[in-house]
Design an enzyme around this catalytic site. Structure first.
Site, mmCIF file in Angstrom:
data_model
loop_
_atom_site.group_PDB
_atom_site.id
_atom_site.type_symbol
_atom_site.label_atom_id
_atom_site.label_comp_id
_atom_site.label_asym_id
_atom_site.label_seq_id
_atom_site.Cartn_x
_atom_site.Cartn_y
_atom_site.Cartn_z
ATOM 1 N NE ARG A 58 -2.417 -1.664 3.307
ATOM 2 C CZ ARG A 58 -2.155 -2.928 3.663
ATOM 3 N NH1 ARG A 58 -2.495 -3.912 2.847
ATOM 4 N NH2 ARG A 58 -1.572 -3.214 4.787
ATOM 5 C CD GLU A 95 -0.923 -4.538 14.802
ATOM 6 O OE1 GLU A 95 -0.955 -3.946 13.711
ATOM 7 O OE2 GLU A 95 -1.853 -4.482 15.630
HETATM 8 P P1 AMP Z 1 4.599 -2.345 11.660
HETATM 9 O O1 AMP Z 1 5.873 -2.907 11.100
HETATM 10 O O2 AMP Z 1 4.124 -3.102 12.847
HETATM 11 O O3 AMP Z 1 4.708 -0.865 11.907
HETATM 12 O O4 AMP Z 1 3.474 -2.577 10.569
HETATM 13 C C1 AMP Z 1 3.351 -1.716 9.478
HETATM 14 C C2 AMP Z 1 3.055 -2.459 8.224
HETATM 15 O O5 AMP Z 1 2.099 -3.489 8.403
HETATM 16 C C3 AMP Z 1 2.504 -1.512 7.200
HETATM 17 O O6 AMP Z 1 3.117 -1.787 5.946
HETATM 18 C C4 AMP Z 1 1.016 -1.805 7.181
HETATM 19 O O7 AMP Z 1 0.564 -1.897 5.850
HETATM 20 C C5 AMP Z 1 0.847 -3.115 7.896
HETATM 21 N N1 AMP Z 1 -0.064 -3.031 9.044
HETATM 22 C C6 AMP Z 1 0.260 -3.229 10.338
HETATM 23 N N2 AMP Z 1 -0.785 -3.136 11.148
HETATM 24 C C7 AMP Z 1 -1.850 -2.850 10.348
HETATM 25 C C8 AMP Z 1 -3.237 -2.613 10.598
HETATM 26 N N3 AMP Z 1 -3.760 -2.655 11.833
HETATM 27 N N4 AMP Z 1 -4.031 -2.338 9.520
HETATM 28 C C9 AMP Z 1 -3.512 -2.293 8.274
HETATM 29 N N5 AMP Z 1 -2.211 -2.508 7.987
HETATM 30 C C10 AMP Z 1 -1.377 -2.776 9.011
#
Ligand code: AMP
Length: 170
Positions: A58, A95
């Site tokens: 995205r 996450e």
């Molecule tokens: P993080 O590495 O935990 O900051 O996760 C960020 C990445 O995971 C981004 O590329 C987001 O597209 C995706 N992502 C993580 N959590 C979500 C969420 N709750 N909703 C949508 N996309 C998420």
């Protein structure tokens, strides 16, 4: 305009306990999408950004449009095995699970000033991986901008010293 009203919460996607932030209603709205791109780019106008790095998948949608808005080029940061040329890799935890990101060996030039774009800043693991990839080239990392920030996951503690700009906070 309240961009928040264009984000749809999808519970238990892609797995139980995760509330997925669905940005497709925002993309579909001419006004909301334009406002989002303008707002992501705005703080970095005058920063002489030469390249916008978007994180798969995205981050490609927003990143390419922000690159156009800033008059910069676009660099894809992708999941492993997707880029055709020789790559550099960085492993990270997110996450929901763990993953790695790759970038082409010749993606960033020494004089580049790079802005990183993604849709959601959650734990910050993905963003840190992207910053490490860009900084590995010895080029200037101007900042990071995302549409959404999940502040309860405290991503900014991992990104200290970096200019971080987010449009919607939860
Ligand atoms: P993080 O590495 O935990 O900051 O996760 C960020 C990445 O995971 C981004 O590329 C987001 O597209 C995706 N992502 C993580 N959590 C979500 C969420 N709750 N909703 C949508 N996309 C998420």
């Amino acid at each position: 305009m309240d961009l928040r009203s264009f984000i749809r919460d999808v519970p238990d996607f892609p797995k139980p306990g995760i509330i997925f932030k669905d940005i497709t209603p925002l993309l579909k709205s001419t006004e909301a999408f334009q406002r989002t791109i303008d707002s992501l780019a705005e703080p970095f106008r005058g920063n002489r950004v030469t390249a916008v790095a978007g994180i798969e998948s995205r981050g490609f949608i927003f990143g390419a449009a922000v690159a156009r808005a800033l008059g910069a080029g676009f660099i894809p940061i992708r999941k492993p095995g997707k880029l055709p040329w020789t790559t550099r890799r960085h492993e990270y935890v997110l996450e929901y699970g763990s993953d790695a990101l790759e970038i082409h060996d010749d993606a960033v030039a020494p004089g580049d000033r790079v802005l990183i774009i993604d849709d959601v800043l959650a734990t910050g693991g993905t963003a840190v991986a992207a910053t490490q990839l860009i900084r590995g080239f010895g080029s200037q990392l101007v900042g990071l901008a995302t549409v959404i920030e999940l502040t309860f996951l405290d991503p900014r503690t991992k990104l200290q010293g970096l200019e971080v700009h987010t449009l919607i906070q939860y």
